[in-house]
Write an enzyme that holds these catalytic residues in place. Sequence first.
Site, mmCIF file in Angstrom:
data_model
loop_
_atom_site.group_PDB
_atom_site.id
_atom_site.type_symbol
_atom_site.label_atom_id
_atom_site.label_comp_id
_atom_site.label_asym_id
_atom_site.label_seq_id
_atom_site.Cartn_x
_atom_site.Cartn_y
_atom_site.Cartn_z
ATOM 1 N N ASN A 8 0.864 -1.180 0.000
ATOM 2 C CA ASN A 8 0.000 0.000 0.000
ATOM 3 C C ASN A 8 0.899 1.229 0.000
ATOM 4 O O ASN A 8 1.502 1.559 1.016
ATOM 5 C CB ASN A 8 -0.892 -0.018 1.254
ATOM 6 C CG ASN A 8 -1.678 1.259 1.434
ATOM 7 O OD1 ASN A 8 -1.787 2.064 0.517
ATOM 8 N ND2 ASN A 8 -2.222 1.442 2.627
ATOM 9 N N TRP A 9 0.956 1.891 -1.162
ATOM 10 C CA TRP A 9 1.872 3.038 -1.272
ATOM 11 C C TRP A 9 1.295 4.308 -0.657
ATOM 12 O O TRP A 9 1.984 5.313 -0.574
ATOM 13 C CB TRP A 9 2.227 3.263 -2.757
ATOM 14 C CG TRP A 9 3.389 2.420 -3.190
ATOM 15 C CD1 TRP A 9 3.678 1.144 -2.788
ATOM 16 C CD2 TRP A 9 4.429 2.803 -4.091
ATOM 17 N NE1 TRP A 9 4.838 0.700 -3.391
ATOM 18 C CE2 TRP A 9 5.318 1.702 -4.201
ATOM 19 C CE3 TRP A 9 4.704 3.945 -4.823
ATOM 20 C CZ2 TRP A 9 6.443 1.734 -5.009
ATOM 21 C CZ3 TRP A 9 5.834 3.975 -5.639
ATOM 22 C CH2 TRP A 9 6.694 2.891 -5.724
ATOM 23 N N LYS A 10 0.016 4.273 -0.283
ATOM 24 C CA LYS A 10 -0.626 5.472 0.278
ATOM 25 C C LYS A 10 -0.390 6.651 -0.677
ATOM 26 O O LYS A 10 -0.375 6.462 -1.879
ATOM 27 C CB LYS A 10 -0.118 5.741 1.695
ATOM 28 C CG LYS A 10 -0.147 4.473 2.548
ATOM 29 C CD LYS A 10 0.088 4.738 3.998
ATOM 30 C CE LYS A 10 0.152 3.408 4.741
ATOM 31 N NZ LYS A 10 0.146 3.576 6.181
ATOM 32 N N HIS A 90 -9.447 1.088 4.859
ATOM 33 C CA HIS A 90 -8.181 1.260 5.586
ATOM 34 C C HIS A 90 -8.420 2.195 6.775
ATOM 35 O O HIS A 90 -9.220 3.126 6.691
ATOM 36 C CB HIS A 90 -7.115 1.836 4.648
ATOM 37 C CG HIS A 90 -5.742 1.802 5.213
ATOM 38 N ND1 HIS A 90 -5.306 2.719 6.156
ATOM 39 C CD2 HIS A 90 -4.713 0.952 5.012
ATOM 40 C CE1 HIS A 90 -4.060 2.433 6.488
ATOM 41 N NE2 HIS A 90 -3.672 1.364 5.810
ATOM 42 N N GLU A 92 -6.824 4.566 7.881
ATOM 43 C CA GLU A 92 -6.595 5.992 7.584
ATOM 44 C C GLU A 92 -7.820 6.608 6.919
ATOM 45 O O GLU A 92 -8.135 7.776 7.133
ATOM 46 C CB GLU A 92 -5.330 6.142 6.721
ATOM 47 C CG GLU A 92 -4.081 5.895 7.561
ATOM 48 C CD GLU A 92 -2.866 5.433 6.784
ATOM 49 O OE1 GLU A 92 -2.864 5.501 5.539
ATOM 50 O OE2 GLU A 92 -1.906 4.992 7.443
ATOM 51 N N GLU A 160 -5.369 -5.160 10.527
ATOM 52 C CA GLU A 160 -4.345 -4.156 10.756
ATOM 53 C C GLU A 160 -4.637 -3.407 12.058
ATOM 54 O O GLU A 160 -5.427 -2.446 12.061
ATOM 55 C CB GLU A 160 -4.329 -3.146 9.600
ATOM 56 C CG GLU A 160 -4.059 -3.760 8.244
ATOM 57 C CD GLU A 160 -3.500 -2.731 7.280
ATOM 58 O OE1 GLU A 160 -2.384 -2.960 6.786
ATOM 59 O OE2 GLU A 160 -4.141 -1.706 7.056
ATOM 60 N N GLY A 166 2.459 2.001 10.655
ATOM 61 C CA GLY A 166 3.399 3.108 10.501
ATOM 62 C C GLY A 166 4.103 3.514 11.781
ATOM 63 O O GLY A 166 4.733 4.569 11.834
ATOM 64 N N SER A 205 3.498 -2.501 10.288
ATOM 65 C CA SER A 205 4.954 -2.497 10.451
ATOM 66 C C SER A 205 5.596 -3.841 10.096
ATOM 67 O O SER A 205 6.535 -4.289 10.770
ATOM 68 C CB SER A 205 5.322 -2.055 11.874
ATOM 69 O OG SER A 205 4.818 -0.747 12.125
ATOM 70 N N GLY A 226 2.775 -1.206 4.265
ATOM 71 C CA GLY A 226 2.857 0.203 3.918
ATOM 72 C C GLY A 226 4.289 0.605 3.640
ATOM 73 O O GLY A 226 4.822 0.388 2.554
ATOM 74 N N GLY A 227 4.939 1.177 4.641
ATOM 75 C CA GLY A 227 6.266 1.760 4.469
ATOM 76 C C GLY A 227 7.275 0.864 3.762
ATOM 77 O O GLY A 227 7.993 1.311 2.856
HETATM 78 C C1 PEP Z 1 -0.720 0.009 6.051
HETATM 79 O O1 PEP Z 1 -0.826 1.210 5.904
HETATM 80 O O2 PEP Z 1 -1.582 -0.745 5.576
HETATM 81 C C2 PEP Z 1 0.419 -0.489 6.801
HETATM 82 C C3 PEP Z 1 0.371 -1.707 7.266
HETATM 83 O O3 PEP Z 1 1.475 0.384 6.986
HETATM 84 P P1 PEP Z 1 2.916 0.020 7.630
HETATM 85 O O4 PEP Z 1 3.373 -1.276 7.000
HETATM 86 O O5 PEP Z 1 3.787 1.167 7.248
HETATM 87 O O6 PEP Z 1 2.700 -0.133 9.085
#
Ligand code: PEP
Length: 244
Positions: A8-10, A90, A92, A160, A166, A205, A226-227
């Site tokens: 997920n590049w957001k 999500h 967010e 999640e 994050g 994470s 994500g990251g």
């Molecule tokens: C996400 O945004 O779906 C996520 C899991 O982010 P991260 O891996 O950066 O925690």
Amino acid sequence: MRKLAAGNWKMNGAPGSEAMLADLAAAVPQPGCDVLICPPFPLIPAFLAAAPGIGIGAQDCHWADAGAHTGDVSAHLLAALGVSAVILGHSERRADHGETSALVAAKTTAAQAAGLTAIVCIGEREEDRDAGQALSVVDRQLWDSVPEGATGENLVIAYEPVWAIGTGRTATAAQIGEVHAASRAALVTRFGAVGRTVRILYGGSVKPSNAAEIFAVDDVDGALVGGASLKAADFAGIVAAAAG
Ligand code: PEP
């Protein structure tokens, strides 16, 4: 079950970022798992062109097919572009855009009707967990965000925990196992044998150093990342762990 490593590049990336996909494909020439990258909408065409073998997904869609919804994107336009999946609900979007589970369910119906795989996100906040309500919150979200008609192809669940997204904090294997087992049981109660074919991803994470341990947990069928999905080397490490 074949695992799914989804990135997920957001709201990250820029024109030219699709070069990362070539690096990823080179690093993992024959992944033994499904790989999906979900960039921001404007980057989708370039990503689709750059990445045979890597699925390209979106990060949201509207519940309607068309109409007066300024700034929104329909599932069937995404499907027409060649997108295969869409992340929905999500945390967010639930937090920043006030998305409710009922709205997520309507979007999921639209996505599935358009032939997309809906990746439906659920997860408790830290205060829910501290109050001993992680399982009940996640179960409620799962029930309310997922419409009828699930199959192993049109639905993926992503657990999640909000406090792990994050933050660098990852849920423990025991915490992940408990929620995934409960989610699997809920899916089977709701959809019968089909509930065993729906993949349940963990997100929060995930990185190359913890991916193998997370993927070894029962009922973890991949990860939403994500990251660590923004760097080919890091995501390749996660893909390699998912491929086993
Ligand atoms: C996400 O945004 O779906 C996520 C899991 O982010 P991260 O891996 O950066 O925690």
